[in-house]
Enzyme design. Structure first.
Site, short mmCIF file in Angstrom:
data_model
loop_
_atom_site.label_atom_id
_atom_site.label_comp_id
_atom_site.label_asym_id
_atom_site.label_seq_id
_atom_site.Cartn_x
_atom_site.Cartn_y
_atom_site.Cartn_z
N GLY A 14 0.80 -1.23 0.00
CA GLY A 14 0.00 0.00 0.00
C GLY A 14 0.83 1.27 0.00
O GLY A 14 0.44 2.27 0.60
N LEU A 19 -0.89 6.34 4.48
CA LEU A 19 0.04 5.88 5.50
C LEU A 19 1.18 5.06 4.89
O LEU A 19 2.34 5.18 5.31
CB LEU A 19 -0.68 5.05 6.56
N GLY A 20 0.84 4.22 3.90
CA GLY A 20 1.86 3.33 3.32
C GLY A 20 3.04 4.09 2.74
O GLY A 20 4.20 3.68 2.86
N LYS A 51 4.31 9.52 -6.60
CA LYS A 51 4.73 8.97 -5.31
C LYS A 51 5.70 7.81 -5.51
O LYS A 51 6.72 7.69 -4.83
CB LYS A 51 3.51 8.47 -4.52
N LYS A 136 -11.27 -5.49 11.58
CA LYS A 136 -9.88 -5.45 12.04
C LYS A 136 -9.65 -6.53 13.11
O LYS A 136 -8.62 -7.20 13.13
CB LYS A 136 -9.51 -4.06 12.55
N1 LIG Z 1 -6.38 6.65 12.64
C1 LIG Z 1 -6.88 7.34 11.65
O1 LIG Z 1 -7.35 8.47 11.83
C2 LIG Z 1 -6.87 6.75 10.29
C3 LIG Z 1 -7.25 7.50 9.19
C4 LIG Z 1 -7.17 6.92 7.93
C5 LIG Z 1 -6.74 5.60 7.81
N2 LIG Z 1 -6.39 4.90 8.91
C6 LIG Z 1 -5.95 3.48 8.81
O2 LIG Z 1 -4.67 3.43 8.17
C7 LIG Z 1 -4.59 2.27 7.34
C8 LIG Z 1 -4.19 2.72 5.93
O3 LIG Z 1 -5.18 3.59 5.41
P1 LIG Z 1 -4.86 4.72 4.31
O4 LIG Z 1 -5.92 5.77 4.45
O5 LIG Z 1 -3.45 5.10 4.39
O6 LIG Z 1 -5.14 3.88 2.97
P2 LIG Z 1 -5.18 4.43 1.47
O7 LIG Z 1 -4.61 5.78 1.38
O8 LIG Z 1 -6.57 4.22 0.94
O9 LIG Z 1 -4.18 3.44 0.73
C9 LIG Z 1 -4.47 2.09 0.56
C10 LIG Z 1 -3.29 1.44 -0.16
O10 LIG Z 1 -3.54 0.04 -0.27
C11 LIG Z 1 -3.31 -0.38 -1.60
N3 LIG Z 1 -4.15 -1.54 -1.89
C12 LIG Z 1 -5.50 -1.59 -1.81
N4 LIG Z 1 -5.95 -2.79 -2.15
C13 LIG Z 1 -4.87 -3.53 -2.45
C14 LIG Z 1 -4.68 -4.86 -2.91
N5 LIG Z 1 -5.73 -5.67 -3.09
N6 LIG Z 1 -3.44 -5.30 -3.14
C15 LIG Z 1 -2.38 -4.48 -2.93
N7 LIG Z 1 -2.48 -3.20 -2.52
C16 LIG Z 1 -3.72 -2.74 -2.29
C17 LIG Z 1 -3.66 0.82 -2.43
O11 LIG Z 1 -3.04 0.67 -3.68
P3 LIG Z 1 -3.59 1.32 -5.07
O12 LIG Z 1 -2.81 2.58 -5.25
O13 LIG Z 1 -3.25 0.30 -6.08
O14 LIG Z 1 -5.06 1.54 -4.91
C18 LIG Z 1 -3.07 1.95 -1.58
O15 LIG Z 1 -1.68 2.04 -1.79
C19 LIG Z 1 -5.96 1.59 7.44
O16 LIG Z 1 -5.91 0.55 8.39
C20 LIG Z 1 -6.88 2.68 7.93
O17 LIG Z 1 -7.98 2.20 8.66
C21 LIG Z 1 -6.45 5.44 10.14
#
Ligand SMILES: NC(=O)c1ccc[n+]([C@@H]2O[C@H](COP(=O)([O-])OP(=O)(O)OC[C@H]3O[C@@H](n4cnc5c(N)ncnc54)[C@H](OP(=O)(O)O)[C@@H]3O)[C@@H](O)[C@H]2O)c1
Length: 307
Positions: A14, A19-20, A51, A136
């Site tokens: 990701g 975050l990734g 990125k 989760k």
């Molecule tokens: N604490 C908080 O306030 C907060 C806020 C937001 C998120 N979070 C948590 O942080 C974590 C990450 O969230 P995020 O918002 O950073 O996520 P995000 O920006 O939506 O990014 C998701 C990443 O996962 C990849 N991905 C999705 N499906 C996939 C698959 N089948 N195979 C391989 N890669 C895949 C996507 O790749 P593509 O580019 O190919 O789509 C993207 O790089 C989650 O657990 C979320 O719940 C927490």
């Protein structure tokens, strides 16, 4: 000659995500050989490919693959010691494809699943969160049952979530006249900047103290009630705001009256600032105490950037 422990090799799933991307950067900054699993489609998206370019330029090895492509997944995992998954909350259940691949690869010393929020086993909003936390928790149970070495990072809220509006649903910037305060305003929540969460997560991967542990982040400058948040903001803009206290009952009614997913912001606000789900329980060891040299951007410092 002094022997230096070798740094674990890390795969981040990701890396184009919010975050990734930070995790991959933090991993490289900490001199870990770093790999990113990237879906084909990301390379043709201008924002994501930018990125990816940045990451590859800084030394991240990009591997094509996805959770749905087991062969690519196992091949990628075999190159590393640590797997960190940062798929979005919607894609959390898809990690069920990752767990058998980790088992088959047989080399993973630490798995950090996509959590990075509140403790899924401790929140008390399961009747209204559309399985956000039970998804989760389900992954936790599978990881435990499979005996995969893990670390769970409960960082609570990201600063980019809710804090830019001073916890005002629907707003994009902090209010300058009137503010809503949910509950009595005394319940404390936690906000952590994403790059700090990423650096913390990378710190844990080779640390025996964090093996099979749930880690909570609550550094003192990052824990705040709504009353305190408003006070900090009032100090920064040198102006008192008109306060509208929204009771628990009123908030619950609004949540009910608003369709999913538009009501989720309010559900998270209810969970954190009314129920106290981020801070109602004591933690043995607060995560930031493990690495006292690391500095965390405080809530006040973050709000300063919004003045
Ligand atoms: N604490 C908080 O306030 C907060 C806020 C937001 C998120 N979070 C948590 O942080 C974590 C990450 O969230 P995020 O918002 O950073 O996520 P995000 O920006 O939506 O990014 C998701 C990443 O996962 C990849 N991905 C999705 N499906 C996939 C698959 N089948 N195979 C391989 N890669 C895949 C996507 O790749 P593509 O580019 O190919 O789509 C993207 O790089 C989650 O657990 C979320 O719940 C927490």
């Amino acid at each position: 000659m002094e022997m230096k422990a070798e740094k674990s090799k890390i795969l981040v799933i990701g890396v184009t995500g919010r975050l990734g991307f930070e995790l991959a950067k933090a991993s490289i900054n900490a001199s870990h050989p770093t790999f990113g699993l990237v879906r084909d489609s990301a390379f043709s998206d201008p924002h994501k490919s930018q990125k990816l370019h940045l990451l590859s330029h800084s030394g991240v090895t990009l591997l094509k693959g996805s959770l749905q492509d087991e062969e690519s997944l196992i091949e990628a995992i075999k190159r590393v010691d640590v797997v960190i998954c940062a798929v979005s909350s919607k894609q959390v259940p898809e990690q069920k494809l990752l767990i058998p691949a980790i088992k088959k690869a047989g080399c993973v010393k630490r798995f950090i699943p996509s959590e990075f929020g509140l403790d899924a086993d401790k929140t008390r909003v399961s009747n209204m969160d559309n399985n956000f936390y039970s998804n989760k928790a389900e992954i936790r149970r599978i990881v435990e049952a499979e005996g995969i070495p893990y670390t769970l990072v409960c960082c609570n809220f990201f600063t980019s979530y809710l804090l830019p509006s001073l916890v005002q649903p629907g707003l994009k910037a902090p209010p300058r006249d009137k503010v809503s305060i949910f509950g009595d305003g005394t319940v404390k929540g936690v906000f952590m900047k994403e790059n700090d969460v990423a650096a913390f997560t990378i710190n844990t991967v080779d640390d025996p103290r964090t093996l099979n542990k749930v880690l909570y982040l609550r550094p003192p400058g990052n824990v705040c009630s709504m009353n305190e948040l408003v006070e900090i903001w009032e100090g920064k803009i040198s102006k008192k705001l008109e306060k509208n206290y929204v009771s628990e009952e009123e908030l619950l009614m609004k949540i009910k009256a608003t369709p999913y997913p538009d009501n989720m912001e309010m559900v998270f606000i209810y969970s954190a600032f009314v129920k106290g789900d981020q801070t109602y329980f004591d933690v043995e060891l607060e995560g930031s105490q493990l690495y006292p040299h690391t500095k965390y951007t405080t809530i006040s410092e973050f709000l300063e950037t919004l003045v």
